[in-house]
Design a protein around this motif. Structure first.
Motif, mmCIF file in Angstrom:
data_model
loop_
_atom_site.group_PDB
_atom_site.id
_atom_site.type_symbol
_atom_site.label_atom_id
_atom_site.label_comp_id
_atom_site.label_asym_id
_atom_site.label_seq_id
_atom_site.Cartn_x
_atom_site.Cartn_y
_atom_site.Cartn_z
ATOM 1 N N UNK A 33 0.813 -1.210 0.000
ATOM 2 C CA UNK A 33 0.000 0.000 0.000
ATOM 3 C C UNK A 33 0.853 1.269 0.000
ATOM 4 N N UNK A 34 1.950 1.254 0.735
ATOM 5 C CA UNK A 34 2.735 2.479 0.902
ATOM 6 C C UNK A 34 3.418 2.895 -0.393
ATOM 7 N N UNK A 35 3.999 1.948 -1.112
ATOM 8 C CA UNK A 35 4.647 2.289 -2.382
ATOM 9 C C UNK A 35 3.621 2.644 -3.465
ATOM 10 N N UNK A 36 2.364 2.234 -3.275
ATOM 11 C CA UNK A 36 1.314 2.612 -4.233
ATOM 12 C C UNK A 36 1.139 4.127 -4.281
ATOM 13 N N UNK A 37 1.290 4.779 -3.125
ATOM 14 C CA UNK A 37 1.220 6.243 -3.107
ATOM 15 C C UNK A 37 2.378 6.842 -3.893
ATOM 16 N N UNK A 38 3.537 6.211 -3.794
ATOM 17 C CA UNK A 38 4.685 6.681 -4.553
ATOM 18 C C UNK A 38 4.474 6.573 -6.046
ATOM 19 N N UNK A 39 3.819 5.488 -6.490
ATOM 20 C CA UNK A 39 3.488 5.328 -7.912
ATOM 21 C C UNK A 39 2.537 6.444 -8.354
ATOM 22 N N UNK A 40 1.557 6.736 -7.517
ATOM 23 C CA UNK A 40 0.592 7.794 -7.843
ATOM 24 C C UNK A 40 1.305 9.143 -7.942
ATOM 25 N N UNK A 41 2.180 9.431 -6.992
ATOM 26 C CA UNK A 41 2.939 10.684 -7.027
ATOM 27 C C UNK A 41 3.824 10.729 -8.274
ATOM 28 N N UNK A 42 4.484 9.631 -8.576
ATOM 29 C CA UNK A 42 5.358 9.547 -9.758
ATOM 30 C C UNK A 42 4.561 9.838 -11.033
ATOM 31 N N UNK A 43 3.349 9.312 -11.122
ATOM 32 C CA UNK A 43 2.489 9.540 -12.293
ATOM 33 C C UNK A 43 2.117 11.013 -12.408
ATOM 34 N N UNK A 44 1.741 11.621 -11.291
ATOM 35 C CA UNK A 44 1.419 13.053 -11.289
ATOM 36 C C UNK A 44 2.629 13.885 -11.701
ATOM 37 N N UNK A 45 3.803 13.444 -11.303
ATOM 38 C CA UNK A 45 5.030 14.159 -11.629
ATOM 39 C C UNK A 45 5.360 14.095 -13.119
ATOM 40 N N UNK A 46 4.716 13.156 -13.823
ATOM 41 C CA UNK A 46 4.872 13.045 -15.277
ATOM 42 C C UNK A 46 3.808 13.864 -16.008
ATOM 43 N N UNK A 47 3.116 14.742 -15.261
ATOM 44 C CA UNK A 47 2.057 15.598 -15.823
ATOM 45 C C UNK A 47 0.867 14.793 -16.323
ATOM 46 N N UNK A 48 0.619 13.650 -15.689
ATOM 47 C CA UNK A 48 -0.558 12.837 -15.992
ATOM 48 C C UNK A 48 -1.535 12.948 -14.829
ATOM 49 N N UNK A 49 -2.824 12.968 -15.125
ATOM 50 C CA UNK A 49 -3.832 13.060 -14.064
ATOM 51 C C UNK A 49 -4.200 11.665 -13.562
ATOM 52 N N UNK A 388 12.515 1.947 12.584
ATOM 53 C CA UNK A 388 11.503 1.055 12.023
ATOM 54 C C UNK A 388 11.862 0.715 10.578
ATOM 55 N N UNK A 389 11.783 -0.549 10.219
ATOM 56 C CA UNK A 389 12.056 -0.982 8.849
ATOM 57 C C UNK A 389 10.725 -1.146 8.123
ATOM 58 N N UNK A 390 10.407 -0.221 7.240
ATOM 59 C CA UNK A 390 9.106 -0.264 6.579
ATOM 60 C C UNK A 390 8.974 -1.410 5.587
ATOM 61 N N UNK A 391 10.084 -2.031 5.191
ATOM 62 C CA UNK A 391 9.986 -3.243 4.379
ATOM 63 C C UNK A 391 9.197 -4.326 5.106
ATOM 64 N N UNK A 392 9.148 -4.242 6.436
ATOM 65 C CA UNK A 392 8.403 -5.212 7.241
ATOM 66 C C UNK A 392 6.945 -4.801 7.413
ATOM 67 N N UNK A 393 6.602 -3.574 6.999
ATOM 68 C CA UNK A 393 5.231 -3.062 7.209
ATOM 69 C C UNK A 393 4.696 -2.385 5.947
ATOM 70 N N UNK A 394 4.752 -3.027 4.788
ATOM 71 C CA UNK A 394 4.362 -2.352 3.538
ATOM 72 C C UNK A 394 2.870 -2.070 3.409
ATOM 73 N N UNK A 395 2.060 -2.674 4.290
ATOM 74 C CA UNK A 395 0.610 -2.453 4.215
ATOM 75 C C UNK A 395 0.095 -1.718 5.457
ATOM 76 N N UNK A 396 0.952 -0.984 6.135
ATOM 77 C CA UNK A 396 0.616 -0.340 7.408
ATOM 78 C C UNK A 396 -0.544 0.659 7.287
#
Length: 418
Positions: A33-49, A388-396
């Motif tokens: 879940x946490x990296x999914x936000x990063x994908x969304x931000x990355x997409x917005x950063x490419x000027x895509x809605x 805290x190692x977030x690799x252990x909590x990717x769906x926090x």
């Protein structure tokens, strides 16, 4: 000629039936879940809605289907589904139905993010900095000098590190005053205040607080956790009043200073009583840490349920794959509900202890969110504890609430009804 026609038909068909990438955010389908936000931000950063599908499968994201988006999801380990135009239209039709508590919110632009944090900060961690790094969302750091020089004006979103804006050095005096790190931190803070033209750290921190206040009033979004929440409001309320004892600023406090506190100047809290003793690790009655009677095994807070169509802002901030989130402590663990202003929304609460964990409000043209506690995946974080190692909590779920706030400024705003 037939071959060419077949190829064209296949191409048109593929475009018709695979036009969007859906990033599901429910518990069953999403493995990070946490990296999914990063994908969304990355997409917005490419000027895509992007469309944020509020309350649809845990607050899923609908992205344009490109080879680059798919590849980025695969690289970062984010679960995704490629769906057709027809399927997309069906989902959006379901969401738009008046009978469904759902809404599709357009995210338009990647917000520019600042983290207010001291340079060379002490080794215990800051949850927001960690999750931004884990999600691969870019940010810049600022501190007092940049704030006082109006450096916040270029940012859309500001996080306040676990700061003490009252000038009392985190109220660590009783336990840590003889430690090298406390002595060094105090010296550095005093030197910075003098460099910036102030006689006391408390005066310099007040000036910083006022600049941050003006940033929010002017349209910025401020997110704070732990002691940065109540100490910020206390600093604003004590403008022109000395609430620091001699070990903090070299002179006595203002006589009867409690009666000189101005609650009209605060963002979120009113009617609180300040903790006068420098030997007590507490700022005021706002925090519930010392008033809690909740065992760790039963410490959960509940996210409130808002109308996605009428109140998209609080709905955005509460998106999650569960409504029940594990509690966690901090110097400021949660907020006394009776001391929260009536125009501030409670987004998450621990009903059994009568406390608010997660609150949100409007100030001028801007917004603020206060989130109690230090680290959503470290129940009782202490000075010197391991990171805290977030690799252990990717769906926090607790960390998801932070990232909801990060994306909020990207949303095309609708007027809140509540």
């Amino acid at each position: 000629m037939k071959k060419v026609l077949c190829i064209l038909l296949l191409f048109i068909s593929s475009q018709a039936f695979a036009s969007y990438v859906l990033i599901p955010m429910d518990a069953e389908s999403q493995k990070n879940h946490l990296k999914a936000y990063g994908i969304t931000y990355w997409t917005l950063n490419k000027d895509l809605k992007v469309k944020w599908l509020l309350n649809y499968r845990g607050g899923s994201f609908l992205l344009p289907d490109t080879e680059a988006v798919r590849r980025e999801c695969q690289i970062r380990g984010v679960s995704f589904e490629v769906i057709s135009n027809a399927k997309t239209e069906s989902i959006l039709e379901e969401i738009s139905s008046p009978s469904q508590n759902m809404e599709a919110v357009v995210l338009e632009k990647a917000p520019k993010i600042a983290v207010y944090t001291p340079k060379g900060k002490l080794p215990w961690d800051d949850a927001v900095t960690m999750v931004l790094q884990y999600a691969e969302i870019p940010y810049e750091t600022v501190y007092d000098e940049e704030v006082l020089n109006d450096g916040l004006l270029v940012f859309d979103w500001l996080h306040l590190h676990h700061e003490d804006f009252t000038g009392q050095y985190g109220k660590f005096y009783a336990q840590y005053r003889a430690t090298s790190w406390y002595i060094e931190e105090k010296k550095e803070a005093e030197a910075l205040a003098l460099k910036l033209g102030y006689n006391k750290v408390s005066e310099e921190k007040l000036a910083v607080s006022l600049k941050i206040r003006d940033y929010v009033i002017g349209g910025g979004f401020m997110f704070a956790m732990c002691s940065a929440t109540d100490s910020f409001d206390i600093a604003l309320s004590a403008e022109g009043v000395d609430i620091c004892e001699p070990m903090f600023d070299g002179d006595g406090s203002t006589a009867n200073y409690q009666n000189k506190i101005d609650y009209h100047k605060t963002f979120a809290f009113s009617g609180f009583l300040l903790e006068r003793s420098p030997l007590v690790y507490e700022f005021s009655s706002i925090d519930t840490t010392r008033k809690r009677h909740v065992p760790k095994s039963a410490d959960y807070f509940t996210l409130m349920d808002f109308s996605a169509k009428w109140d998209p802002i609080p709905t955005m901030l509460c998106q999650n794959h569960t409504a029940l989130v594990k509690g966690f402590m901090g110097q400021t663990t949660a907020f006394t509900k009776d001391e929260i202003k009536s125009n501030v929304l409670v987004l998450g609460e621990t009903k059994s202890n009568g406390e608010a964990k997660y609150i949100h409000g409007i100030k001028g043209k801007g917004f603020f969110t206060f989130y109690g506690g230090h680290d959503p995946e470290d129940y009782q974080h202490r000075v010197g504890d391991a990171k805290t190692e977030l690799d252990l909590h990717p769906t926090s779920p607790g960390y998801r609430l932070i990232l909801n706030n990060v994306l909020f400024p990207a949303a095309k705003k609708k007027k809140q009804k509540t």
